[in-house]
Design a protein around this motif. Structure first.
Motif, short mmCIF file in Angstrom:
data_model
loop_
_atom_site.label_atom_id
_atom_site.label_comp_id
_atom_site.label_asym_id
_atom_site.label_seq_id
_atom_site.Cartn_x
_atom_site.Cartn_y
_atom_site.Cartn_z
N ARG A 236 0.80 -1.22 0.00
CA ARG A 236 0.00 0.00 0.00
C ARG A 236 0.83 1.27 0.00
NH1 ARG A 236 -4.77 -1.36 4.41
NH2 ARG A 236 -5.99 -2.75 3.09
N HIS A 237 1.95 1.21 0.69
CA HIS A 237 2.73 2.44 0.88
C HIS A 237 4.21 2.16 0.67
CE1 HIS A 237 -0.58 4.81 2.70
NE2 HIS A 237 -0.98 3.64 3.15
N ILE A 238 4.76 2.71 -0.38
CA ILE A 238 6.20 2.64 -0.62
C ILE A 238 6.74 4.05 -0.41
CG2 ILE A 238 8.01 2.04 -2.28
CD1 ILE A 238 5.89 0.40 -3.81
N GLY A 239 7.82 4.18 0.35
CA GLY A 239 8.37 5.51 0.51
C GLY A 239 9.58 5.50 1.41
N ASP A 240 10.51 6.40 1.14
CA ASP A 240 11.69 6.60 1.98
C ASP A 240 12.47 5.31 2.19
OD1 ASP A 240 10.96 9.31 2.33
OD2 ASP A 240 9.57 8.76 3.91
N GLY A 241 12.43 4.42 1.16
CA GLY A 241 13.24 3.21 1.23
C GLY A 241 12.58 2.03 1.90
N PHE A 242 11.34 2.20 2.35
CA PHE A 242 10.60 1.12 3.01
C PHE A 242 9.26 0.89 2.32
CE2 PHE A 242 13.47 2.57 6.34
CZ PHE A 242 13.90 1.38 6.91
N LEU A 243 8.69 -0.29 2.56
CA LEU A 243 7.34 -0.59 2.08
C LEU A 243 6.71 -1.65 2.96
CD1 LEU A 243 7.38 -3.55 0.33
CD2 LEU A 243 8.89 -2.14 -1.05
N ASP A 244 5.39 -1.67 2.92
CA ASP A 244 4.62 -2.73 3.57
C ASP A 244 4.24 -3.77 2.51
OD1 ASP A 244 2.92 -0.72 2.30
OD2 ASP A 244 1.26 -1.94 3.04
#
Lengths: 268, 268
Positions: A236-244
Motif C-alpha cells: 500500500r505504501h512505498i516511501g523513503d526506502g521502506f514498504l509494507d
C-alpha cells in the motif's frame, strides 16, 4: 520432491533445536523468508509442545546460509491459554533471525464469524482457485522473470492479470495473486505461502532490485485446511526506502489460514 | 493535561529502565495498549540511543497496573543500519509485555514514493481532517458508549458515519475513523493513536465485550509530522474467537506515520 516438513525437521541438541537450511527453498540461492519463518514456527511449536501458532514475528538480521541452524527458544511468560516465547536462529556466530511468538491450543477458543465484504475478500475476488483454473499460469524461466527455486517447490502459479511486472509493464495495483499447489495446507505451509510470490511492489514500481524483508508478522488463523493454498499479496505504501506487504492465505474452501504483514526495504 | 511524553518518561536503574504506568491513559481503569506500546517504544529508543523505530511488536501477556514498570532491553543483533532488540516490561513478578523491535536512523534511507489508490488511501477517504471538520464529533459520556480516559487524553473525535455501533446499530463495515487532536504528532503519539479508537469490530458485530489485544505490530514510517493525527481502523476477519485489526495513522498533511496490525480476541 522434498516435502516442506522434511525441510523444517529439527532435533534437540542440548538446550537448542538444530535444523538445516535446505537448498531448493531459496530465491536464486538466498534462503527464502517464508521458509525460514516456517522453520522458526516449527522450532517454537517443538520447544513449547503447543499445537497452534497464534502469531509469530520474525526479524531478518542476516542472510541465512545453506548450513545447520540452531534455534534457542526462551519462554517469556504467559497465561492459562497463551504462552509467549522469544527465539533466535543462529548460524555459526551470526544471529540470523530474531523471533517472537504466542502459541496455545486454538480448540480452547470459539466465537462468531464475520468477514469484511471488500475486494480483498476471497469470495469477492476469486482467491480460492482450484488446480487448473485457466486464469492462473505457471511462470517459467526465460524472459523478464525467472522462477525462484522456492516457487518451484511451492508449485506456485501466478494469476495472469497480476503479472504485468513480468513483462516490464507493472499493473499499477501493487497486487499479486497466486496458488501454491504443492505446499502442505497446514500452518507451516501457509507460513511459506504468505511470502512466496514476487514482491507485490513490483506491480507498482516495476520488477527491480531486491525487496529484503526487515520484519514479518503472521497471524495463523487455522491449524489445517484443504489444498491448494491461495495467496493474495498487496503493498500500500512505498516511501523513503521502506514498504509494507500484506498477504492473506486461504485454503481451497476459502478458509483463512494466515494473514501476514511485512516491512521490507525498497533497494532499487 | 499531562502530556504523553511525561507519561512515558523513564529513568535508568541498574540495567533496567523504570517508568510509571500513569492513570488517565486507560480504558475504564485498564491501562491502554497503545499507551503501553508508546512506553515500550520509548524504552527501546532510550536503551539503544537510536532516533527511529522501524517496527515494534508487543505481546500483551497480563493486564498492566498503575504502578512502576521496569523495562529490560536486550540487544539481539543487527547490521550496519539496523539494531534488533527484545524487551520485557515487568511489574512486580509479572511480565506484562514482551517486545521486539528493530531501530536505526531513517535518514540513512531513501527511495521512491508510491501509494495504492484504493478506498483505504487517506486522500481518497478524507483521512486527514483538520480540527473542526464537521463530520467528526466528540463522543461524550452517556448513552450506549462512554468515553475511555485515553480517548479524552488523545482528544479523540470519531467520524460520525462510522459511529453506528455507539447507537446499537453497527454499520457492518468493520471500520472506524477518528482524529486524535491532542496527541503529539510524532512516533510515540502515533503509537498511541493506532490503538485509540473503539474496536473496529464493534462496527461489524456490535459493541459488546472486551477485545483484548494478543499482539500488536506497528511499522513506524515517519519520525515526526504535523498534528492532528488521523486514524483509520478496520477489521477484516473475525472467527473462532480471534480477529485482526489494522490501523493507519496519518498526519494532517497525509503523511503516513504508522501502519499497525493487531491480533485480538473476541470475547463476547
Amino acid at each position: 520432491m522434498e516435502a516442506l516438513h522434511d525441510a523444517v525437521a529439527l532435533h534437540a541438541d542440548g538446550g537448542a533445536l538444530v535444523g538445516q537450511v535446505h537448498e531448493g527453498w531459496d530465491v536464486f540461492g538466498v534462503p527464502h523468508g517464508g521458509y525460514l519463518l516456517a522453520l522458526a514456527g516449527n522450532a517454537v511449536l517443538t520447544a513449547t509442545g503447543a499445537p497452534d501458532l497464534f502469531t509469530i514475528t520474525t526479524h531478518y538480521l542476516r542472510k541465512a546460509r545453506h548450513e545447520p541452524v540452531r534455534f534457542h527458544v526462551t519462554r517469556v511468560g504467559g497465561s492459562r491459554r497463551f504462552t509467549t516465547v522469544t527465539a533466535t536462529a543462529v548460524q555459526g556466530e551470526d544471529v540470523v533471525l530474531s523471533v517472537m511468538a504466542s502459541v496455545g491450543d486454538r480448540t480452547a477458543f470459539e466465537g462468531p464469524a464475520w468477514r469484511r465484504s471488500d475486494p480483498w475478500s476471497p469470495d469477492a475476488a476469486g482467491l480460492t482457485p482450484r488446480a487448473g483454473t485457466p486464469e492462473m499460469e505457471r511462470v517459467t524461466g526465460g524472459g523478464a522473470f525467472r522462477t525462484p527455486e522456492v516457487s518451484a517447490r511451492a508449485g506456485e502459479r501466478l494469476q495472469v492479470d497480476t503479472l504485468g511486472f513480468a513483462g516490464g509493464v507493472p499493473d499499477g495495483t501493487g497486487e499479486i495473486r497466486a496458488v501454491a499447489e504443492t505446499l502442505p495446507a497446514d500452518q507451516l505451509g501457509a507460513l511459506v505461502a504468505c511470502d512466496v510470490t514476487p514482491p507485490a511492489a513490483w506491480n507498482a514500481l516495476g520488477a527491480q532490485g531486491w525487496v529484503p524483508t526487515v520484519e514479518l508478522t503472521a497471524h495463523v488463523r487455522a491449524r489445517t485446511g484443504t489444498g491448494p493454498l491461495a495467496v493474495a499479496v498487496e503493498s500500500r505504501h512505498i516511501g523513503d526506502g521502506f514498504l509494507d506487504e500484506d498477504a492473506v492465505v486461504h485454503d481451497a474452501h476459502g478458509r483463512l489460514m494466515v494473514q501476514s504483514r511485512q516491512l521490507a526495504r525498497w533497494t532499487a
